[in-house]
Motif scaffolding. Structure first.
Motif, PDB file in Angstrom:
ATOM      1  N   ALA A 197      13.516  -7.640 -31.404  1.00 25.14           N
ATOM      2  CA  ALA A 197      12.215  -8.107 -30.893  1.00 25.14           C
ATOM      3  C   ALA A 197      11.369  -6.942 -30.387  1.00 25.14           C
ATOM      4  CB  ALA A 197      12.428  -9.135 -29.777  1.00 25.14           C
ATOM      5  N   CYS A 198      12.032  -5.884 -29.899  1.00 23.70           N
ATOM      6  CA  CYS A 198      11.276  -4.752 -29.338  1.00 23.70           C
ATOM      7  C   CYS A 198      10.826  -3.757 -30.405  1.00 23.70           C
ATOM      8  CB  CYS A 198      12.101  -4.042 -28.272  1.00 23.70           C
ATOM      9  SG  CYS A 198      12.236  -5.032 -26.776  1.00 23.70           S
ATOM     10  N   ILE A 209       5.622  -6.492 -23.575  1.00 22.45           N
ATOM     11  CA  ILE A 209       4.561  -6.852 -24.527  1.00 22.45           C
ATOM     12  C   ILE A 209       5.116  -6.902 -25.954  1.00 22.45           C
ATOM     13  CG2 ILE A 209       3.659  -4.472 -24.628  1.00 22.45           C
ATOM     14  CD1 ILE A 209       0.928  -5.616 -25.232  1.00 22.45           C
ATOM     15  N   SER A 210       6.161  -6.131 -26.236  1.00 20.95           N
ATOM     16  CA  SER A 210       6.753  -6.196 -27.581  1.00 20.95           C
ATOM     17  C   SER A 210       7.374  -7.572 -27.805  1.00 20.95           C
ATOM     18  CB  SER A 210       7.805  -5.109 -27.765  1.00 20.95           C
ATOM     19  OG  SER A 210       7.202  -3.838 -27.684  1.00 20.95           O
ATOM     20  N   VAL A 211       8.084  -8.093 -26.797  1.00 20.24           N
ATOM     21  CA  VAL A 211       8.649  -9.441 -26.937  1.00 20.24           C
ATOM     22  C   VAL A 211       7.515 -10.468 -27.013  1.00 20.24           C
ATOM     23  CG1 VAL A 211      10.134 -11.195 -25.883  1.00 20.24           C
ATOM     24  CG2 VAL A 211      10.769  -8.782 -25.743  1.00 20.24           C
ATOM     25  N   ASP A 212       6.482 -10.285 -26.193  1.00 18.05           N
ATOM     26  CA  ASP A 212       5.329 -11.201 -26.256  1.00 18.05           C
ATOM     27  C   ASP A 212       4.695 -11.195 -27.652  1.00 18.05           C
ATOM     28  OD1 ASP A 212       5.594 -11.929 -23.603  1.00 18.05           O
ATOM     29  OD2 ASP A 212       3.960 -10.666 -22.871  1.00 18.05           O
ATOM     30  N   SER A 213       4.677 -10.041 -28.292  1.00 21.17           N
ATOM     31  CA  SER A 213       4.106  -9.982 -29.648  1.00 21.17           C
ATOM     32  C   SER A 213       4.996 -10.735 -30.618  1.00 21.17           C
ATOM     33  CB  SER A 213       3.975  -8.537 -30.120  1.00 21.17           C
ATOM     34  OG  SER A 213       3.096  -7.853 -29.290  1.00 21.17           O
ATOM     35  N   ALA A 214       6.303 -10.669 -30.400  1.00 16.72           N
ATOM     36  CA  ALA A 214       7.237 -11.344 -31.305  1.00 16.72           C
ATOM     37  C   ALA A 214       7.182 -12.870 -31.158  1.00 16.72           C
ATOM     38  CB  ALA A 214       8.654 -10.834 -31.057  1.00 16.72           C
ATOM     39  N   THR A 215       6.860 -13.368 -29.952  1.00 16.20           N
ATOM     40  CA  THR A 215       6.756 -14.835 -29.753  1.00 16.20           C
ATOM     41  C   THR A 215       5.339 -15.347 -30.013  1.00 16.20           C
ATOM     42  OG1 THR A 215       6.192 -14.557 -27.416  1.00 16.20           O
ATOM     43  CG2 THR A 215       8.535 -14.891 -27.924  1.00 16.20           C
ATOM     44  N   LEU A 216       4.386 -14.438 -30.174  1.00 16.68           N
ATOM     45  CA  LEU A 216       2.940 -14.714 -30.224  1.00 16.68           C
ATOM     46  C   LEU A 216       2.369 -15.103 -28.866  1.00 16.68           C
ATOM     47  CD1 LEU A 216       1.564 -16.278 -33.532  1.00 16.68           C
ATOM     48  CD2 LEU A 216       1.960 -13.916 -32.945  1.00 16.68           C
ATOM     49  N   MET A 217       3.206 -15.051 -27.805  1.00 13.44           N
ATOM     50  CA  MET A 217       2.634 -15.267 -26.472  1.00 13.44           C
ATOM     51  C   MET A 217       1.585 -14.209 -26.179  1.00 13.44           C
ATOM     52  SD  MET A 217       2.154 -16.841 -23.776  1.00 13.44           S
ATOM     53  CE  MET A 217       3.339 -18.039 -23.288  1.00 13.44           C
ATOM     54  N   ASN A 218       1.800 -12.993 -26.703  1.00 11.96           N
ATOM     55  CA  ASN A 218       0.802 -11.947 -26.480  1.00 11.96           C
ATOM     56  C   ASN A 218      -0.573 -12.413 -26.955  1.00 11.96           C
ATOM     57  OD1 ASN A 218      -0.092  -9.279 -25.744  1.00 11.96           O
ATOM     58  ND2 ASN A 218      -0.215  -8.838 -27.926  1.00 11.96           N
ATOM     59  N   LYS A 219      -0.616 -13.062 -28.125  1.00 10.50           N
ATOM     60  CA  LYS A 219      -1.924 -13.521 -28.627  1.00 10.50           C
ATOM     61  C   LYS A 219      -2.454 -14.641 -27.742  1.00 10.50           C
ATOM     62  CE  LYS A 219      -2.593 -11.138 -31.076  1.00 10.50           C
ATOM     63  NZ  LYS A 219      -3.206  -9.789 -30.920  1.00 10.50           N
ATOM     64  N   GLY A 220      -1.550 -15.460 -27.218  1.00  6.70           N
ATOM     65  CA  GLY A 220      -1.965 -16.521 -26.293  1.00  6.70           C
ATOM     66  C   GLY A 220      -2.561 -15.931 -25.019  1.00  6.70           C
ATOM     67  N   LEU A 221      -1.882 -14.918 -24.467  1.00  8.19           N
ATOM     68  CA  LEU A 221      -2.408 -14.270 -23.257  1.00  8.19           C
ATOM     69  C   LEU A 221      -3.763 -13.621 -23.583  1.00  8.19           C
ATOM     70  CD1 LEU A 221       0.850 -12.502 -21.910  1.00  8.19           C
ATOM     71  CD2 LEU A 221      -0.105 -14.686 -21.145  1.00  8.19           C
ATOM     72  N   GLU A 222      -3.863 -13.063 -24.778  1.00  4.25           N
ATOM     73  CA  GLU A 222      -5.123 -12.409 -25.165  1.00  4.25           C
ATOM     74  C   GLU A 222      -6.250 -13.410 -25.357  1.00  4.25           C
ATOM     75  OE1 GLU A 222      -3.203  -8.426 -27.204  1.00  4.25           O
ATOM     76  OE2 GLU A 222      -4.209  -9.869 -28.492  1.00  4.25           O
ATOM     77  N   LEU A 223      -5.905 -14.604 -25.789  1.00  4.99           N
ATOM     78  CA  LEU A 223      -6.918 -15.658 -25.935  1.00  4.99           C
ATOM     79  C   LEU A 223      -7.526 -15.958 -24.555  1.00  4.99           C
ATOM     80  CD1 LEU A 223      -6.411 -18.795 -28.067  1.00  4.99           C
ATOM     81  CD2 LEU A 223      -7.240 -19.072 -25.774  1.00  4.99           C
ATOM     82  N   ALA A 333      11.179 -15.594 -18.364  1.00  3.37           N
ATOM     83  CA  ALA A 333      11.922 -15.906 -19.589  1.00  3.37           C
ATOM     84  C   ALA A 333      12.118 -14.652 -20.443  1.00  3.37           C
ATOM     85  CB  ALA A 333      11.194 -16.993 -20.378  1.00  3.37           C
ATOM     86  N   VAL A 334      11.082 -13.816 -20.527  1.00  2.96           N
ATOM     87  CA  VAL A 334      11.202 -12.579 -21.318  1.00  2.96           C
ATOM     88  C   VAL A 334      12.238 -11.652 -20.679  1.00  2.96           C
ATOM     89  CG1 VAL A 334       9.985 -10.473 -22.033  1.00  2.96           C
ATOM     90  CG2 VAL A 334       8.902 -12.705 -22.350  1.00  2.96           C
ATOM     91  N   ALA A 335      12.219 -11.556 -19.334  1.00  7.28           N
ATOM     92  CA  ALA A 335      13.218 -10.705 -18.653  1.00  7.28           C
ATOM     93  C   ALA A 335      14.619 -11.242 -18.939  1.00  7.28           C
ATOM     94  CB  ALA A 335      12.931 -10.667 -17.156  1.00  7.28           C
ATOM     95  N   ALA A 336      14.791 -12.573 -18.928  1.00  3.15           N
ATOM     96  CA  ALA A 336      16.114 -13.167 -19.187  1.00  3.15           C
ATOM     97  C   ALA A 336      16.535 -12.922 -20.638  1.00  3.15           C
ATOM     98  CB  ALA A 336      16.084 -14.657 -18.876  1.00  3.15           C
ATOM     99  N   PHE A 337      15.585 -12.986 -21.558  1.00  5.68           N
ATOM    100  CA  PHE A 337      15.892 -12.686 -22.965  1.00  5.68           C
ATOM    101  C   PHE A 337      16.323 -11.221 -23.104  1.00  5.68           C
ATOM    102  CE2 PHE A 337      14.110 -10.899 -26.977  1.00  5.68           C
ATOM    103  CZ  PHE A 337      15.046 -11.439 -27.851  1.00  5.68           C
ATOM    104  N   LEU A 338      15.591 -10.323 -22.466  1.00  3.08           N
ATOM    105  CA  LEU A 338      15.927  -8.890 -22.570  1.00  3.08           C
ATOM    106  C   LEU A 338      17.281  -8.578 -21.950  1.00  3.08           C
ATOM    107  CD1 LEU A 338      12.410  -7.297 -21.834  1.00  3.08           C
ATOM    108  CD2 LEU A 338      13.682  -7.137 -23.984  1.00  3.08           C
ATOM    109  N   ASN A 339      17.682  -9.380 -20.937  1.00  2.94           N
ATOM    110  CA  ASN A 339      19.014  -9.204 -20.311  1.00  2.94           C
ATOM    111  C   ASN A 339      20.131  -9.868 -21.083  1.00  2.94           C
ATOM    112  OD1 ASN A 339      18.016  -7.917 -18.127  1.00  2.94           O
ATOM    113  ND2 ASN A 339      17.727  -9.788 -16.920  1.00  2.94           N
ATOM    114  N   GLY A 340      19.807 -10.518 -22.176  1.00  2.51           N
ATOM    115  CA  GLY A 340      20.840 -11.201 -22.955  1.00  2.51           C
ATOM    116  C   GLY A 340      21.236 -12.565 -22.398  1.00  2.51           C
TER     117      GLY A 340
END
Ligand code: NDP
Ligand code: MG
Length: 389
Positions: A197-198, A209-223, A333-340
Motif C-alpha cells: 500500500a505504501c 497519505i500513501s495508504v489514503d491514496s490506496a483506499t481513495l480516502m485521499n481523494k475523498g479528503l481532497e474533495l 484505522a490507517v495506523a492500525a493497518f500499518l501496524n498489521g
C-alpha cells in the motif's frame, strides 16, 4: 530581503521537498523555524545545513535525544512542544508558514498561522477537512493568504485566473491516480500488505497519505479540501481517475472550455509555485517530455472497491462534525493497518461505522472539535479491536 520561512513537518516528505527548494534559492528564502516529531537524524541534518533560528520538537523522546546530541557550536535554539510551535509561527519576522505536519496534529499550528495573518502554504489537508469553516473564517478575518500545495488544489488554483470559483465555472475536476491497487479485484484487496500500500506508482509520499491514496480516502479528503478552499459544494467537484498523474486537476467552464495543469509528479512544482507566487521560480523537477508520454487515460473511480470516496462525499453533505469523525476514524484505522492489526478493506469498514455514529450538532469551536475528535477515535478503537487480525 529574504523571506523568513517556517516549515512545520520539516522531516517529512513534503518537508524535505520544501527544503530542496530552499536549498536551490538561498538568495530568496531563509529558514526561520523548522519542526519535527520523531526523526532525530533528519532534524540534526537540517539544523547543520540550514541553520534555522529555531527548531521545535514535539515528541518527548526525540527531544531528549536531541538535547544529548545537540552540537555545541549550533546557533539554533531548540524548543519542545506544541505551544512553542504556536508562539513561533506567529512571530512578526515570519513571512510564510509551510504547513506540512500530517493529520489532525497539524490543525492548531495552521490555525495559529491564520490568526497571525501569515501567508500559509498548505499541505496539511486534514486541518481543512476537520475545521474548514473555522480555518477559512480565521484566514479571512486576519487577511491570511492560503495557498494550497496539495498538487490537485494547486493545479485548480493555477487554472482559476481569478483565484476563485465564480459563475463562469461549472465544476472542478480532481484527478486521481487510482493508487497501487487500481486494478485489484475485491478478493485481491483483502490480501494487500502495508508495504504494498505504501508503494505508490507515481508519487513518493509519507506512509499515511500513501495508504489514503490506496483506499481513495485521499481523494475523498481532497474533495472536502476543495469545497473549503474554493467555496463550492461537493456536487460541484468531480473525480476522474487518471493513472499517469500528469494532469494534476482541471477546471470546467460553462462555455465548454476545460483548463488543466500538467507537470511531472513531483511535489517541488506546487511548493515552488506557492512559495514564489505570483512569481515563478525553478523547482528542480524534471520537465515533461511530451515525446515520452505514450498516452493520457481517464476512467471513472470504482466506488464499490474504493468506498472511502463515497464516505467522504457523505461526510461533506452531512457537514458539522461528520468530517471530524471520518478523519479521526481514518487516522486510527490507517495506523492500525500499518501496524498489521487491521486488514486493508477494514479501513473503510471502520470509517463507515464511526461516521454512522456522528451526532447532528454543528461545529462551533476548536475545543468542541478536539473533544469530538477524541470521542471518534475511541469509537474507532472499539471497532478496530473487534476486527483485529
Ligand atoms: P510524512 O509522514 O512524510 O511527514 C509528516 C511530518 O509530520 C513529519 O515531519 C513528522 O515528523 C510530523 N509529525 C508527525 N506526527 C506529528 C505530530 N503528532 N505532531 C507534530 N508533527 C508530527 O507526511 P507527508 O509529508 O507525506 O504529508 C504531510 C502532509 O501533507 C499530510 O497532511 C499529507 O496529506 C499532505 N500532502 C502530502 C503530499 C506528499 O506528496 N507527501 C502531497 C499532498 C499533500 P517526524 O517525521 O519527525 O516524526
Ligand atoms: Mg493530492
Amino acid at each position: 530581503m529574504k523571506q523568513q520561512i517556517v516549515l512545520l513537518g520539516a522531516t517529512g516528505s513534503v518537508g524535505q521537498s520544501t527544503l530542496s527548494i530552499l536549498r536551490d534559492h538561498p538568495d530568496r528564502y531563509s529558514l526561520f523555524m523548522a519542526s519535527g516529531h520523531k526523526n532525530v537524524e533528519q532534524m540534526l541534518a537540517l539544523v547543520t545545513e540550514f541553520k534555522p533560528q529555531h527548531l521545535v520538537v514535539t515528541e518527548a523522546q526525540a527531544y531528549k535525544s536531541l538535547q544529548q546530541r545537540w552540537p555545541a557550536s549550533s546557533q539554533t535554539q531548540l524548543h519542545f512542544g506544541e505551544q512553542a510551535l504556536l508562539d513561533l509561527v506567529a512571530m512578526a519576522e515570519v513571512d510564510a508558514v509551510v504547513a506540512a505536519i500530517v493529520g489532525a496534529a497539524g490543525l492548531l499550528p495552521t490555525l495559529a498561522a491564520a490568526k497571525a495573518g501569515k501567508k500559509i502554504i498548505l499541505a496539511n489537508k486534514e486541518s481543512l477537512v476537520i475545521a474548514g469553516e473555522l480555518l477559512m473564517a480565521e484566514a479571512r478575518r486576519n487577511h491570511a493568504l492560503l495557498l494550497p500545495i496539495d498538487s490537485e488544489h494547486n493545479a485548480l488554483f493555477q487554472c482559476l485566473p481569478q483565484g476563485k470559483v465564480d459563475l463562469s465555472v461549472s465544476s472542478l475536476l480532481l484527478t486521481a491516480s487510482g493508487g497501487p491497487f487500481r486494478e485489484h479485484s475485491l478478493e485481491q484487496l483483502v490480501q494487500v500488505t502495508p508495504a504494498q500500500a505504501c508503494k505508490h506508482p507515481n508519487w513518493s509520499m509519507g506512509q499515511k497519505i500513501s495508504v489514503d491514496s490506496a483506499t481513495l480516502m485521499n481523494k475523498g479528503l481532497e474533495l472536502i479540501e476543495a469545497c473549503w478552499l474554493f467555496d463550492v459544494n461537493a456536487d460541484q467537484v468531480e473525480v476522474v481517475v487518471h493513472p499517469q498523474s500528469i494532469i494534476h486537476s482541471m477546471v470546467r467552464y460553462v462555455d465548454g472550455s476545460v483548463l488543466a495543469q500538467l507537470g511531472s509528479p513531483d511535489m517541488r512544482i506546487p511548493i515552488a509555485h506557492a512559495l514564489a507566487w505570483p512569481e515563478r521560480i525553478a523547482s528542480g523537477a524534471q520537465p515533461l517530455d511530451f515525446h515520452q508520454l505514450a498516452s493520457l487515460t481517464f476512467e471513472p473511480p470504482d466506488l464499490e472497491r474504493f468506498p472511502c470516496l463515497v464516505l467522504a462525499r457523505e461526510a461533506q453533505h452531512l457537514a458539522g462534525l461528520a468530517p471530524v469523525y471520518l478523519n479521526a476514524a481514518n487516522e486510527e484505522a490507517v495506523a492500525a493497518f500499518l501496524n498489521g492489526q487491521l486488514a486493508f478493506m477494514d479501513i473503510a469498514g471502520v470509517n463507515a461505522k464511526v461516521l454512522a455514529q456522528v451526532g447532528v450538532e454543528p461545529l462551533e469551536s476548536v475545543s468542541q472539535l478536539q473533544h469530538e475528535d477524541q470521542r471518534a477515535r475511541a469509537i474507532a478503537h472499539q471497532h478496530i479491536q473487534r476486527l483485529a487480525l
